[in-house]
Design a protein around this motif. Sequence first.
Motif, PDB file in Angstrom:
ATOM      1  N   PHE A 145       6.517  -2.168   2.194  1.00 51.92           N
ATOM      2  CA  PHE A 145       5.713  -0.989   1.689  1.00 51.92           C
ATOM      3  C   PHE A 145       4.980  -1.604   0.780  1.00 51.92           C
ATOM      4  CE2 PHE A 145       8.084   1.650   4.521  1.00 51.92           C
ATOM      5  CZ  PHE A 145       7.016   2.633   4.772  1.00 51.92           C
ATOM      6  N   VAL A 146       5.501  -2.633  -0.275  1.00 51.08           N
ATOM      7  CA  VAL A 146       4.408  -3.472  -1.214  1.00 51.08           C
ATOM      8  C   VAL A 146       3.278  -3.830  -0.440  1.00 51.08           C
ATOM      9  CG1 VAL A 146       4.114  -5.170  -2.653  1.00 51.08           C
ATOM     10  CG2 VAL A 146       6.183  -3.735  -2.862  1.00 51.08           C
ATOM     11  N   LEU A 147       3.595  -4.430   0.749  1.00 42.10           N
ATOM     12  CA  LEU A 147       2.375  -5.156   1.502  1.00 42.10           C
ATOM     13  C   LEU A 147       1.368  -3.749   1.923  1.00 42.10           C
ATOM     14  CD1 LEU A 147       3.526  -7.863   3.805  1.00 42.10           C
ATOM     15  CD2 LEU A 147       1.670  -7.733   2.544  1.00 42.10           C
ATOM     16  N   LEU A 148       1.871  -2.897   2.532  1.00 40.38           N
ATOM     17  CA  LEU A 148       1.016  -1.662   2.751  1.00 40.38           C
ATOM     18  C   LEU A 148       0.428  -1.064   1.968  1.00 40.38           C
ATOM     19  CD1 LEU A 148       3.507   0.400   5.439  1.00 40.38           C
ATOM     20  CD2 LEU A 148       1.472  -1.087   5.867  1.00 40.38           C
ATOM     21  N   GLY A 149       1.171  -0.831   0.668  1.00 43.65           N
ATOM     22  CA  GLY A 149       0.469  -0.328  -0.627  1.00 43.65           C
ATOM     23  C   GLY A 149      -0.681  -1.067  -1.105  1.00 43.65           C
ATOM     24  N   LEU A 150      -0.651  -2.272  -1.098  1.00 39.00           N
ATOM     25  CA  LEU A 150      -1.490  -3.398  -1.774  1.00 39.00           C
ATOM     26  C   LEU A 150      -2.603  -3.211  -0.756  1.00 39.00           C
ATOM     27  CD1 LEU A 150       0.671  -6.390  -2.702  1.00 39.00           C
ATOM     28  CD2 LEU A 150      -0.704  -4.843  -4.283  1.00 39.00           C
ATOM     29  N   GLY A 151      -2.564  -3.025   0.355  1.00 34.79           N
ATOM     30  CA  GLY A 151      -3.811  -2.928   1.663  1.00 34.79           C
ATOM     31  C   GLY A 151      -4.512  -1.498   1.271  1.00 34.79           C
ATOM     32  N   LEU A 152      -3.459  -0.488   1.245  1.00 42.84           N
ATOM     33  CA  LEU A 152      -4.026   0.828   1.202  1.00 42.84           C
ATOM     34  C   LEU A 152      -4.601   1.031  -0.475  1.00 42.84           C
ATOM     35  CD1 LEU A 152      -4.485   3.348   2.761  1.00 42.84           C
ATOM     36  CD2 LEU A 152      -2.286   4.383   1.612  1.00 42.84           C
TER      37      LEU A 152
ATOM     38  N   GLY B 134       1.737  -1.113 -10.112  1.00 43.67           N
ATOM     39  CA  GLY B 134       1.950   0.265  -9.907  1.00 43.67           C
ATOM     40  C   GLY B 134       2.674   0.587  -8.386  1.00 43.67           C
ATOM     41  N   VAL B 135       2.075  -0.301  -7.717  1.00 45.38           N
ATOM     42  CA  VAL B 135       2.422  -0.392  -6.354  1.00 45.38           C
ATOM     43  C   VAL B 135       3.643  -0.690  -6.236  1.00 45.38           C
ATOM     44  CG1 VAL B 135       2.063  -1.411  -3.762  1.00 45.38           C
ATOM     45  CG2 VAL B 135      -0.037  -0.886  -5.141  1.00 45.38           C
ATOM     46  N   ILE B 136       4.251  -1.632  -6.697  1.00 47.52           N
ATOM     47  CA  ILE B 136       5.534  -2.081  -6.808  1.00 47.52           C
ATOM     48  C   ILE B 136       6.539  -1.105  -7.419  1.00 47.52           C
ATOM     49  CG2 ILE B 136       7.099  -4.005  -7.533  1.00 47.52           C
ATOM     50  CD1 ILE B 136       4.749  -5.989  -7.532  1.00 47.52           C
ATOM     51  N   VAL B 137       6.186  -0.422  -8.444  1.00 40.75           N
ATOM     52  CA  VAL B 137       7.009   0.479  -8.791  1.00 40.75           C
ATOM     53  C   VAL B 137       6.973   1.742  -7.867  1.00 40.75           C
ATOM     54  CG1 VAL B 137       7.136   2.229 -10.864  1.00 40.75           C
ATOM     55  CG2 VAL B 137       6.657  -0.275 -11.087  1.00 40.75           C
TER      56      VAL B 137
END
Lengths: 354, 408, 558
Positions: free
Chosen positions: C266-273, C495-498
């Motif tokens: 989800f970090v990967l997804l979050g970074l992309g989004l 923030g994405v990671i948190v």
Amino acid sequence: MFRRTLSRLSWVDLFLRAFQLVAAVVIIIGLVNTFTTARYTSGQWATLVFSGLAQGSIYALIALGYTLVYGILLMINFAHGEVYMAGAFSTVFLAIHFARTGFLARSPLIAIVILILFSAAISTTIAVLLERIAYRPLRNAPRLIPLITAIGASFALQYTFRGLYGTQFRAYPDIAVLKGTWNILGFDVPLVQLVVFLAALGLMVVLYWYVERTRAGKAMRAVSEDKAVARLMGIDIDKVIVSTFALGGALAGAAGVFNGLYRPQGVFFLMGFFPGIKAFTAAVLGGIGNIPGAMMGGLLLGLIESLGPNSVLEGLGIPATNQLKDAIAFIMLVLILIFRPQGIFGERLAEKKA
Amino acid sequence: MSKRLLIPFSLLIIASMVLAACAGGATTLECTDAIGCVEVAPGEAIHLAYMLTVSGATATLGDDSVGAIRVALNDRPEVLGHSIELTGEDSGCSAEGGQTAGTKVAADTSVVAIVGTNCSGAAFAALPTISEAGMLMCSPSNTNPGLTDPEGGWLPGYYRTAHNDKFQGRIAAEFAYNELGARSAATIHDGSPYAQALQQVFADTFAELGGTITFQGAVNVGDTDMRGILTTVAADGPDILYFPIFEPEGNFIVAQAAEIAGMENTILMGADGLLADTFPENSGENVVGVYLSGPYVSGETYDAFLAKWAEVVGGVPPSGFHAFAYDCTNMILDAIESVAQQGSDGTLLIGRQALRDAMTATANFDGLTGLLTCNEYGDCATGEALAVFQITEAELGGGWPPAAIWTP
Amino acid sequence: MKTIQWRTTLRYGLLGGVAALYFSAIGMVELFAGRNLVGTTINMGHILLYGGVVAAGFLAARSEAHARLPQRLVIGLVAGLVAAVPTIALVLLDSVWDMEAIFVSMNNPLIRLLTLGRGLPGLGMFLAVCGALGLAGGGYNSMPGEHKAAGARALALVLIVAIFSDLVTQVMSNLFGRGSLSLFFAGKALKPAVAIVLFVLMGAVFYFRAVRKARTPLDPEKVKVDKRTRLQRQVVQFVVVGIILLVAPQVLGSFLSQVLFEVGRFVLLGLGLNIVVGYAGLLDLGYVAFFAVGAYTMGLLTTATGLNMGGGVMNFWLALPVAVLISVLFGILLGFPVLSLRGDYLAIVTLGFGEIVRILALSDWLKPIMGGAQGVLFIPTPHIFGVTFDTPQKMYYLVVLGALLAAFVSIRLRDSRLGRQWMAMREDEDVAEAMGINLVQTKLLAFAIGAGFSGLGGAIFAARLGNVFPHSFNLLISLNALSLIIVGGMGSIPGVIVGAVALVGLPELLREFQEYRLLIYGILLIVMMLNRPEGFLPAEVFKRELHAEEGELAGTGD
């Protein structure tokens, strides 16, 4: 600047036009193929049209809730589908009780009105609580923030009602008077579909009148135009917003009972999620923030869903077309929004706000 | 955690290690099992786990199975003098849910055996981890043929009491063709691997017998309006419509079929996914006459089970797989009873390979779902205990279960 | 002396009572009464049932700023008694009208629990317990500040250790063997003595720290650090984080590594989004589409049943870039029709795209290619140099590598010309265009790069899972990805990671809550957003925006 935009966008426009053209051609080929093979009788098509309209009117009632709130707060009330579920799910028990005691068979009209009022009351309560707890404190936050609390509220509500009423599926009881068909233009239309359609239409007309003609409605429109000015005019913004949520909730609650009459089965805690998204789609289709738009968007979406798979896709030789019902609905949405990025009834103004 | 928190914490932990090292007593039992043993100290409970779908739209399935496990454990609160501890994971009805739940369960080495999963997709993803950990998993509702196919997804340690789709689809088709005299059929699935596979087996067998398949369609989970697909079905006017799907989509098909011109003479037939006491009432009047293929759950013992359910769990089972879960649990407990070595102090030593062997050797187990005999690839339902049921006015009025009208 | 505001007391009492009623009525109290936290005396059901009561006493007492101790005690007592009323009313109602037929959780075990197993007279005892707890809450409020804070923190810590005992025991048994567990835990519960020792110890630590902090105010000279020390510190931090990332799966064991893998995905997804929503301001609710494309590409290229790309089956490492590339192409393809859409219109259309991709993958129409409902099975686990990535511990490294790559690319992009163009577009599309920014190109690049990250995540996901089913790609993934970047703080990479840890990791650790997991998730989302609308670690730009008079988020804002 316009010329420059034009020159830069032209190839994109070209592409989009070509896309539209291809899509239109494909749809026409599908339709022609279907109708030339004459697989279905006109009676069968009529069945689909009328069930599409009944379904569409339910979408429209829920879509109005989205549109009303959007018009005022410019926020997507993602949990609105759950507001609908709350009413429909809670009322099913009362309906079953009425059926057991025989009240429903003795005086169906009164019973149905009571059910609608009860459902509307539950949905309104939930909608107002939602506004108070999850949205009001964030009224001045960036717009994505209330969207996230709405998503959270959606989950919380689903699982609250799961905890309250359990996981079992329930069904509204059969109502004897609504059985049978009416003959319209030579087609037998199930009475219940007609009743639902007309009742929903009636509610929408009342809502339109309320917003356009009454004092409270004017206050609502004033707040949606400009909150600061409305406040200066002595309008209690909080009260207007709460009443907007209440109105949307009441319509969703009514939609819950209509849904129970028209299609009694499948009442459970996740029943609001997909209709919620569909209704949101309908609201956007018609132009979000626009009341007639939500009505027309809902009806159009109902018809597309009902007729699309059998008419367009089948003619193209695609197997198991009904599986693609939602896909075709969303593709139509994209096609329409390419033509009119602000939705069918949306104003240019909406573009700036959105 | 700040440094100051770390110090007291590590002090506590070190102290515990010292004490733990001193406390280690000698056991009289020695593990000779090829893939290890579970040791249950005196006074400790035997640890069973479940991995079922208890959230989301498929939660009825999971609740149904969990309830049955609780009934089974209520029947047999102790095995060899040890109580039984049941812990559970929500695997959802998805591959990723199954994998995470499987990893979690497998990480707890005290788990002896698992009842799960509900959905075949979850089982495919969970099985590698579970099998590697030496555990045993018995599914009450996986029906995908691939799971007990050594060329497919089968791995050692997998068992199921649910019927392989190959059995049920065949029986339904034979019934439709031979008993009802149907010569043309249509099928509907709901996009779940279960329904898709089952209707395919039905369609293949039906065609093999000499019938015609007019249409194989699908709806989506969450669809409420079935008039479109029913109109498509009606256009060919098949003799029978087989729709092995779940509530509430099955309810909608039954109820809305009454409205569609051209469906009057089409027989409706569902499968075990709809064999639930709520199905008749939730489908309305048109449900009378609907056929359902499903497990033949025998009368008296089943009534006794329902009575126990009402007492232990309350109400009635929400779905159709509870009997399988009950049988799974009992078979596991039997297997534990037969292989566990007992120490003089009451310590139990359960060999994991021995447990699997005992489970595989299960023969003629007299369960709620009939006589169960496991084969080497974990299929314990033999397909003999299947039947076809017909819903009558009595079921619509609240009677349950319906009488079996045909057994192969 | 001011008179006491009894209305406030009443309100807090009722709120606490409604909380207790709520948790009882939805079945949590009964279900979690079986989950002991400390010995067999305190269970999770107690926390749910009485937590609100104690809080009511505490808050009611706090609202009276000038009240003296006896008064506060009385206020607490009254609030506690009031808090018992809704639950008592419920039980009384149930005794005349059995509600279980409708409200499934109102069963006998719950009633036994609420009446303390003594039938209706037990309600008196329940009232007394609530009163006592309210009194305790009120009394606690009167303690001096340092004691109060230290006690609360220590109590919270003990409860957290007990609630997450699964996590604690797993780490402990990995480090010290299972033998160490029985000393601290009885089953899943902390042993009472351990709980008390932990509470006292931690209370003391918190107390002395607070006292010392109060005594030595921050020295401004110390705070200012020169450039070199800061660099040194950064290097040290970097190394420490690197080591933690490296050894984490070994310490945490397979389940927690699986959780970390999920978080990484989800970090990967979050970074992309984050690039699409956070940088470019394009609200995308169908982000799962590209995740699905990546996963399916990986599945179809590497399995025998899928597409045989001419010369047989590809391996993971070859298929990975292809999957990313195809996702990027899809990003551009789906970006085209939405170029002219704004705000919420964009949101619903992208949501539609996500659904279309899932429905097509599921369809019988494309079954010959995509596998339909049966999905794509038996995707091989990746292997390289003799290492097979068959355990969550090993796959973890792969996803961390992917996430680091994505973070690196994100940072470089943010500081590039393109990044500034995105920000300008986010602020105001019309102005950006007038400034000579090519909107078409800029938007499509955002969609494409975002899609690439998502596709990478999807490909790794498929390889870890070993099979892909269309049901794995539902709307909830998109919603989760969006929620996590906003909870974490929009536009910020930490923030994405948190956000991913909070919204993906935490629910996994709360697996014990089972069917209530999504309820807790929903409530957490609301609570987090109400308390920190800007997210945990917001990017500087957004923080400034939020604290400017009327927070506005251009592009997605009004």
